[in-house]
Write an enzyme that holds these catalytic residues in place. Structure first.
Site, PDB file in Angstrom:
ATOM      1  N   CYS A   2       0.398  -1.284   0.219  1.00  0.00           N
ATOM      2  CA  CYS A   2      -0.122  -0.136  -0.425  1.00  0.00           C
ATOM      3  C   CYS A   2       1.051   1.059  -0.309  1.00  0.00           C
ATOM      4  CB  CYS A   2      -1.245  -0.194   1.162  1.00  0.00           C
ATOM      5  SG  CYS A   2      -1.947  -1.954   1.433  1.00  0.00           S
ATOM      6  N   ARG A  27       4.094   0.395  -5.908  1.00  0.00           N
ATOM      7  CA  ARG A  27       4.358  -0.807  -5.526  1.00  0.00           C
ATOM      8  C   ARG A  27       3.353  -1.933  -4.834  1.00  0.00           C
ATOM      9  NH1 ARG A  27       6.537   2.274  -0.271  1.00  0.00           N
ATOM     10  NH2 ARG A  27       5.170   1.051   1.334  1.00  0.00           N
ATOM     11  N   TRP A  74      -3.321  -2.640  -1.766  1.00  0.00           N
ATOM     12  CA  TRP A  74      -3.007  -3.586  -1.850  1.00  0.00           C
ATOM     13  C   TRP A  74      -3.635  -4.836  -1.050  1.00  0.00           C
ATOM     14  CZ3 TRP A  74      -0.195  -8.471   0.318  1.00  0.00           C
ATOM     15  CH2 TRP A  74       0.389  -9.524  -1.467  1.00  0.00           C
ATOM     16  N   ASN A  98      -1.469   2.138   6.042  1.00  0.00           N
ATOM     17  CA  ASN A  98      -0.644   1.219   5.375  1.00  0.00           C
ATOM     18  C   ASN A  98      -0.246   0.156   7.191  1.00  0.00           C
ATOM     19  OD1 ASN A  98      -0.713   2.049   3.251  1.00  0.00           O
ATOM     20  ND2 ASN A  98       1.752   2.318   2.987  1.00  0.00           N
ATOM     21  N   GLU A 477      17.870 -17.985  -9.102  1.00  0.00           N
ATOM     22  CA  GLU A 477      16.787 -16.346  -8.922  1.00  0.00           C
ATOM     23  C   GLU A 477      16.642 -16.173 -10.660  1.00  0.00           C
ATOM     24  OE1 GLU A 477      16.644 -13.571  -6.989  1.00  0.00           O
ATOM     25  OE2 GLU A 477      16.641 -11.885  -9.119  1.00  0.00           O
ATOM     26  N   LYS A 481      12.901 -14.801 -11.181  1.00  0.00           N
ATOM     27  CA  LYS A 481      13.311 -13.429 -12.089  1.00  0.00           C
ATOM     28  C   LYS A 481      11.726 -13.955 -13.066  1.00  0.00           C
ATOM     29  CE  LYS A 481      13.544 -11.109 -10.272  1.00  0.00           C
ATOM     30  NZ  LYS A 481      14.197 -10.687  -9.741  1.00  0.00           N
ATOM     31  N   GLU A 484       7.619 -14.227 -12.384  1.00  0.00           N
ATOM     32  CA  GLU A 484       7.079 -13.244 -11.503  1.00  0.00           C
ATOM     33  C   GLU A 484       6.744 -12.491 -12.547  1.00  0.00           C
ATOM     34  OE1 GLU A 484      11.417 -11.367  -9.338  1.00  0.00           O
ATOM     35  OE2 GLU A 484       9.366 -10.440  -9.007  1.00  0.00           O
ATOM     36  N   HIS A 500      16.595 -37.165  -9.758  1.00  0.00           N
ATOM     37  CA  HIS A 500      15.282 -38.337  -8.311  1.00  0.00           C
ATOM     38  C   HIS A 500      14.215 -37.643  -8.338  1.00  0.00           C
ATOM     39  CE1 HIS A 500      19.439 -39.222  -6.616  1.00  0.00           C
ATOM     40  NE2 HIS A 500      19.971 -38.206  -7.159  1.00  0.00           N
ATOM     41  N   LYS A 599       6.193  -4.092  -4.282  1.00  0.00           N
ATOM     42  CA  LYS A 599       8.053  -4.495  -3.846  1.00  0.00           C
ATOM     43  C   LYS A 599       8.071  -4.532  -2.884  1.00  0.00           C
ATOM     44  CE  LYS A 599      11.582  -2.806  -5.760  1.00  0.00           C
ATOM     45  NZ  LYS A 599      11.972  -3.730  -6.470  1.00  0.00           N
TER      46      LYS A 599
HETATM   47  C1  F6R Z   1      11.952 -10.888  -6.874  1.00  0.00           C
HETATM   48  C2  F6R Z   1      11.845  -9.911  -5.424  1.00  0.00           C
HETATM   49  C3  F6R Z   1      10.984  -9.961  -4.110  1.00  0.00           C
HETATM   50  C4  F6R Z   1      11.996  -9.442  -2.778  1.00  0.00           C
HETATM   51  C5  F6R Z   1      11.294  -9.616  -1.876  1.00  0.00           C
HETATM   52  C6  F6R Z   1      11.889  -8.718  -0.991  1.00  0.00           C
HETATM   53  O1  F6R Z   1      12.120 -10.196  -7.696  1.00  0.00           O
HETATM   54  O2  F6R Z   1      11.759  -8.320  -5.766  1.00  0.00           O
HETATM   55  O3  F6R Z   1      11.453 -11.287  -4.029  1.00  0.00           O
HETATM   56  O4  F6R Z   1      13.295  -9.911  -3.823  1.00  0.00           O
HETATM   57  O5  F6R Z   1      10.551  -9.620  -1.280  1.00  0.00           O
HETATM   58  O6  F6R Z   1      12.284  -7.724  -0.522  1.00  0.00           O
HETATM   59  P1  F6R Z   1      12.864  -6.866  -0.174  1.00  0.00           P
HETATM   60  O7  F6R Z   1      14.214  -6.749  -0.451  1.00  0.00           O
HETATM   61  O8  F6R Z   1      12.423  -4.938  -0.076  1.00  0.00           O
HETATM   62  O9  F6R Z   1      13.482  -7.652   1.301  1.00  0.00           O
END
Ligand code: F6R
Length: 604
Positions: A2, A27, A74, A98, A477, A481, A484, A500, A599
């Site tokens: 939010c 966000r 959100w 928030n 990772e 990426k 998501e 396995h 975010k």
């Molecule tokens: C993926 C992504 C999330 C963040 C996770 C932690 O691209 O951005 O997986 O890495 O939500 O967020 P922070 O780093 O802000 O604690």
């Protein structure tokens, strides 16, 4: 998650608030709303499900409004719809919120008994009713806020308007970010700096036990006893350019391209005078016998890379945990353990909770954080900042690479000080760090090649990633990426583990992105790749220019320059980021704001 923006001043609150909400869109949100003073001097509330443009269509921007609060929601308690959206108004109090009021059910029962009724399912409406009840009893908003803080449990940031006084906004927070930004005859509240950076870079942070009363020309900060406190005006180093797309189609692409620069900013000040700086510009890690790294999502993946390097080179045992698990599991930590929490936003609720728990065990907590002054940065005993700048795309790229860069430097620092590696090896690593930006640029320059590969695989509904050792951590990772932002079902496996079970999922043409950058493990990984190739996989090999890849076990090959293992992941991740980006673009996805994601995840 939010977003909050509030405004009081000489300009039109509607324009400032809607503009701020648009800047907070990244966000993640599913409804938006605004409360503002209308031309009759009364408070109007408008809210709409979905995008901010729906809300904009309900507003008349020609009116002159001097005060208002806006919110992007959100959904946590209650589905995203009109009644559950913010602002909420109960009696004389209107709020945007928030965070989560944990004891809202209990408070709701008490308020029901006092005659309040509720339209929504939200904890926010309960908080609003509680404020109204206390305000009616005390007739003082300052005392109301003090009493509210004692009664409400949980994490929250609130922007408040009181019907008796349309010249002021009130701001209160606990474990959830909120700043007060200062303009000329106008002031703002915001959950996040990008919301106000177009107007001012002067701001005040309030602590968890403080609250603020804000008019167009004055800000007063109070402690929890409603006594006035002095505050420091800070200057945000960035400008609004930092939060613009600057000609790129998406923030994510812009941020991928910014990586050489931000890696330079993050690493060079630490190693400016070679090994002397490496020792003197970093905390003293020598007193710790073990390290726990705790984080979520990509930051957790960066932690896995860090573990690999610290264990291999510094010879110190490292445990890496997902913060939402760590906070509830039995921990074997004490004052000899350094707990490193890694977070781009510095606001992730689970990581913050893990930090607090680590402290109760007497551990030192070090934050690797991107957002200066964030909650985790402020609560950590030691902070090392990634200098990635504002990261707007929900999918992290540049902050992730900077996290790896700092974890590598930690590995190098400990390894060198503990004499686990000699001076010449340490100098060689420093050299490879200095060469990184140039090498990264050469990898970025190959985007057209990655696009061709993306074009061949973007229509698949599943894509696998495999790798061993540090390449396994990196593959995780890459896979995150991709899933998501493109919504393709992607899984990542340690290459030796496929047979396995998972290998049964490989069909004719299933794309498998296989990472082979570690010479020591290359032969083993290549055998695993041959296993999937034999089952019909379409193999995209991501490798380094020193590895012998002779053979017919792959369909596409991406080659990145070979560098030191300490920094190799920072180069290798670039094609993974760019492939994900291009695949998502070809699939028409909302790259910067993937569905259901936020975010900064400020709820548990
Ligand atoms: C993926 C992504 C999330 C963040 C996770 C932690 O691209 O951005 O997986 O890495 O939500 O967020 P922070 O780093 O802000 O604690």
């Amino acid at each position: 998650m939010c977003g909050i923006i509030g405004y009081v001043g000489k300009n039109n609150a509607l324009n400032v608030i809607i503009d701020g909400l648009e800047r907070l869109e990244y966000r993640g949100y599913d409804s938006a709303g605004i409360a503002y003073l209308n031309s009759d001097g009364l408070l109007d509330i408008k809210k709409e499900k979905g995008k901010i443009k729906n809300l904009k269509e309900t507003l008349d921007f020609d009116i002159k409004s001097s005060l208002g609060i806006g919110h992007t929601r959100w959904a946590t308690h209650g589905e995203p719809n009109f009644v559950n959206s913010h602002p909420h108004k109960v009696g004389k109090i209107t709020i945007v919120h928030n965070g989560i009021i944990e004891n809202y059910m209990e408070l709701k029962q008490e308020l029901l008994k006092s005659g309040y009724s509720f339209k929504s399912n939200t904890d926010t409406e309960v908080a609003c009713a509680l404020l109204d009840k206390i305000y009616n009893e005390t007739n003082s908003i300052e005392h109301t806020i003090s009493i509210f803080r004692k009664k409400a449990r949980g994490a929250y940031a609130l922007g408040i308007i009181v019907d008796d006084d349309y010249n002021h906004l009130y701001a209160v927070k606990k474990d959830s970010p909120l700043i007060i930004a200062l303009g000329d005859k106008e002031n703002y509240i915001a959950s996040d700096v990008p919301a106000i950076l177009k107007y001012t870079n002067k701001y005040i942070t309030i602590e968890d036990d403080e609250f603020a009363k804000i008019s167009s020309d004055k800000v007063l900060v109070y402690d929890n006893n409603a006594d006035l406190k002095k505050f420091e005006v800070k200057t945000f180093a960035g400008n609004s350019n930092d939060v613009m797309k600057n000609g790129y189609d998406h923030y994510m692409l812009k941020e991928i391209y910014e990586q050489p620069e931000v890696i330079k900013k993050t690493t060079l000040p630490i190693i400016e005078k070679d090994l002397d700086s490496l020792v003197n510009n970093m905390p003293d890690f020598s007193k710790y016998k073990k390290i726990d790294i705790v984080a979520c999502g990509s930051a957790y993946h960066a932690g896995l890379v860090g573990k690999n390097l610290i264990e291999e080179y510094a010879n110190v045992p490292v445990n890496v945990d997902i913060a939402s698990e760590y906070r509830y599991k039995k921990l074997f930590i004490d004052k000899d353990t350094l707990v490193i929490v890694v977070s781009q936003s510095g606001e992730t609720a689970d990581t913050l909770a893990a930090l607090n728990i680590a402290k109760t065990h007497g551990c030192d907590v070090m934050g690797i954080i991107n957002v200066v002054e964030s909650s985790i940065a402020r609560k950590s005993d030691i902070v090392m900042y990634t200098k990635a700048g504002a990261e707007i795309a929900v999918a992290t790229t540049k902050a992730y690479s900077c996290q790896i860069a700092l974890l590598s430097l930690i590995a190098l620092n400990i390894a060198y000080k503990n004499k686990e590696i000699d001076k010449s090896k340490a100098l060689e690593v420093l050299k490879s760090i200095r060469c990184l930006p140039t090498n990264m640029q050469s990898v970025l320059n190959e985007f057209d090649e990655y696009k061709k590969i993306a074009n061949k695989i973007y229509n698949n509904d599943k894509i696998f990633y495999i790798g061993r050792d540090i390449d396994y951590a990196l593959s995780m990772e890459g896979s995150l990426k991709l899933k998501e932002i493109s919504y393709i079902n992607s899984q990542c496996y340690a290459a030796g583990e496929l047979k396995h079970g998972t290998i049964s999922l490989i069909d004719e043409g299933t794309p498998v992105i296989a990472l082979v950058t570690n010479e020591k493990m290359a032969e083993k990984t290549i055998s695993n790749i041959k296993e999937v190739k034999a089952r019909g996989a379409y193999v995209i090999l991501v490798t380094t220019d020193n590895i012998n890849t002779d053979g017919d076990y792959y369909d596409e090959k991406i080659v990145v320059p070979c560098t030191n293992k300490f920094v190799q992941p920072i180069l290798t991740v670039i094609p993974l980021q760019m492939l994900s980006y291009e695949i998502a673009r070809l699939r028409g996805c909302d790259i910067d704001k993937p569905k259901n994601l936020a975010k900064s995840v400020t709820v548990e």
